[in-house]
Design an enzyme around this catalytic site. Structure first.
Site, PDB file in Angstrom:
ATOM      1  N   ALA A   6       0.864  -1.259   0.052  1.00  0.00           N
ATOM      2  CA  ALA A   6       0.043  -0.023  -0.153  1.00  0.00           C
ATOM      3  C   ALA A   6       0.726   1.167  -0.010  1.00  0.00           C
ATOM      4  CB  ALA A   6      -0.927   0.036   1.122  1.00  0.00           C
ATOM      5  N   MET A   7       0.980   1.856  -1.272  1.00  0.00           N
ATOM      6  CA  MET A   7       1.882   3.105  -1.159  1.00  0.00           C
ATOM      7  C   MET A   7       1.130   4.121  -1.278  1.00  0.00           C
ATOM      8  SD  MET A   7       4.363   1.422  -4.250  1.00  0.00           S
ATOM      9  CE  MET A   7       5.747   2.658  -4.078  1.00  0.00           C
ATOM     10  N   GLY A   9       2.855   7.152  -0.918  1.00  0.00           N
ATOM     11  CA  GLY A   9       3.418   8.327  -1.302  1.00  0.00           C
ATOM     12  C   GLY A   9       4.532   9.020  -0.757  1.00  0.00           C
ATOM     13  N   GLY A  10       4.579   8.237   0.728  1.00  0.00           N
ATOM     14  CA  GLY A  10       5.295   8.767   1.769  1.00  0.00           C
ATOM     15  C   GLY A  10       6.708   7.953   1.635  1.00  0.00           C
ATOM     16  N   ASP A  12       7.978   5.897   4.344  1.00  0.00           N
ATOM     17  CA  ASP A  12       8.004   4.624   4.759  1.00  0.00           C
ATOM     18  C   ASP A  12       7.445   3.738   3.853  1.00  0.00           C
ATOM     19  OD1 ASP A  12       8.588   6.150   7.241  1.00  0.00           O
ATOM     20  OD2 ASP A  12       6.282   6.674   7.437  1.00  0.00           O
ATOM     21  N   SER A  13       6.170   3.961   3.161  1.00  0.00           N
ATOM     22  CA  SER A  13       5.859   2.780   2.259  1.00  0.00           C
ATOM     23  C   SER A  13       6.551   2.532   0.978  1.00  0.00           C
ATOM     24  CB  SER A  13       4.279   3.295   1.885  1.00  0.00           C
ATOM     25  OG  SER A  13       4.223   4.263   1.243  1.00  0.00           O
ATOM     26  N   CYS A 101      -9.608   3.909   9.084  1.00  0.00           N
ATOM     27  CA  CYS A 101      -9.287   3.639   7.505  1.00  0.00           C
ATOM     28  C   CYS A 101      -8.400   2.510   7.606  1.00  0.00           C
ATOM     29  CB  CYS A 101      -8.306   4.784   7.306  1.00  0.00           C
ATOM     30  SG  CYS A 101      -8.013   4.743   5.408  1.00  0.00           S
ATOM     31  N   GLY A 125       3.530   0.757   5.381  1.00  0.00           N
ATOM     32  CA  GLY A 125       4.834   1.444   5.943  1.00  0.00           C
ATOM     33  C   GLY A 125       4.699   1.724   7.478  1.00  0.00           C
ATOM     34  N   CYS A 199      -6.951  13.652   5.501  1.00  0.00           N
ATOM     35  CA  CYS A 199      -6.940  13.957   4.274  1.00  0.00           C
ATOM     36  C   CYS A 199      -8.122  14.500   3.522  1.00  0.00           C
ATOM     37  CB  CYS A 199      -6.630  12.445   3.630  1.00  0.00           C
ATOM     38  SG  CYS A 199      -7.761  11.145   3.806  1.00  0.00           S
TER      39      CYS A 199
END
Length: 359
Positions: A6-7, A9-10, A12-13, A101, A125, A199
């Site tokens: 599960a990316m 965009g940070g 950690d992932s 979530c 992440g 978000c």
């Protein structure tokens, strides 16, 4: 094995995907479109799963040479996260959308939607770890190695099946190591700032968001003290949370704080700082992520907010997936709607949603 990462965009992932690729796994990057990207104005930098984040995730996947997909999970996100968020505020609770979530979307929906790809595991992440239970053969959730970044608090709602599929590649790392390792691998997110916002509330105005998402009606009511004496008026209970100081609109010799929110009578109760302390609460919808407890009553350490230090308490299981928690010493601003998560050392036993406070 085939792993979906599960990316977000940070960083950690991004590093999680890189580490799994280096370990020889068949890695697929998946980003989730969770909400309407066109709502609201202003920059989206730092918001989870915003357009910039999807672009960054795709850039990382390109750097790693792995496939990248975007899943539209707006309906799952609305039903599992946004709708409960609005309902909680209107009913006098203070929600934690990130915890819902993780449970309702990032694991449940993502696992369901990717089964057709032959996926064996879903990696994130998160700063958390897991280990096999040598007695039951199940899985136990552990705190992340970096105590300042530990995110087990947000994962207490996972089922055993979800935890079995979960991988946490950065759970044994310090945040500083994650950034260093990402930079060494040339990942474009290595220096990216962390998201600090919810978000789907782009401007941070939670009250206005709740009003836009709910029927228009008069929600004004009185502000009273603990004895019921009227101190002033307010514009809606959804604008307040236990422990809040600002926004009461009162002029008093000493600072006053929100002690309770009573949606049935549209009343906000205010008082002085010492009146915020309580020793006991009941929680609902308890989830024992690491397996059911061996006793009905037992000692635990409890975290009542993500940034709140753990405190010693006695927990008693009640019928109907409820628990009663009594602290050894008073705790400040125990808040309905927040998650209470139970620990034994590094082991996350489970958690519940705070429901009723008893002084």
């Amino acid at each position: 094995m085939r792993v979906v990462v599960a990316m977000s965009g940070g960083v950690d992932s991004s590093l999680a995907a890189a580490l799994l690729k280096e370990q020889g796994h068949d890695v697929l990057g998946v980003s989730m479109q969770l909400h309407d990207q066109t709502e609201g104005a202003g920059p989206s930098f730092g918001r989870c799963c915003a357009l910039d984040d999807l672009h960054d995730a795709r850039a990382v996947a390109g750097r790693l040479g792995i496939p990248h997909y975007v899943l539209n999970l707006e309906r799952s996100f609305h039903d599992g996260v946004v709708a409960p968020f609005v309902r909680d505020y209107l009913e006098g609770r203070t929600p934690i959308p990130c915890a819902r979530c993780n449970t309702e979307v990032k694991f449940a929906s993502l696992v369901d939607r990717t089964r057709a790809l032959g996926v064996e595991h879903v990696a994130t992440g998160h700063y958390a770890r897991k280990e096999a239970d040598p007695v039951t053969g199940g899985w136990r959730l552990l705190k992340g190695r970096d105590r300042r970044k530990d995110q087990s608090y947000f994962l207490f709602g996972l089922s055993q099946a979800q935890l079995a599929m979960a991988l946490f590649p950065v759970g044994d790392l310090e945040k500083s190591d994650v950034r260093r390792m990402a930079a060494e691998r040339g990942l474009p997110t290595a220096g990216k700032a962390e998201s600090q916002e919810i978000c789907f509330v782009p401007d941070g105005d939670y009250a206005a968001f709740v009003e836009r998402q709910s029927p228009r009606e008069d929600r004004a009511g009185p502000v009273v003290d603990a004895s019921g004496r009227v101190l002033g008026a307010h514009g809606g209970v959804h604008r307040f949370t236990v422990g809040q100081r600002r926004g009461l609109g009162l002029s008093t010799p000493r600072p006053l704080y929100v002690l309770a929110v009573q949606p049935e009578s549209r009343t906000v109760v205010a008082g002085e700082a010492e009146e915020l302390e309580a020793t006991r609460f009941t929680g609902r919808e308890v989830n024992w992520i690491s397996g059911p407890p061996a006793a009905e009553t037992f000692r635990v350490r409890v975290k009542i907010r993500y940034r709140h230090p753990e405190a010693d308490a006695t927990l008693r299981c009640l019928p109907g997936r409820r628990v009663e928690v009594e602290f050894d010493s008073p705790q400040r601003a125990i808040t309905p709607g927040q998650a209470a998560v139970f620990y034994e050392g590094d082991l996350c036993l489970g958690g519940a949603w705070i429901d009723r406070i008893d002084k």
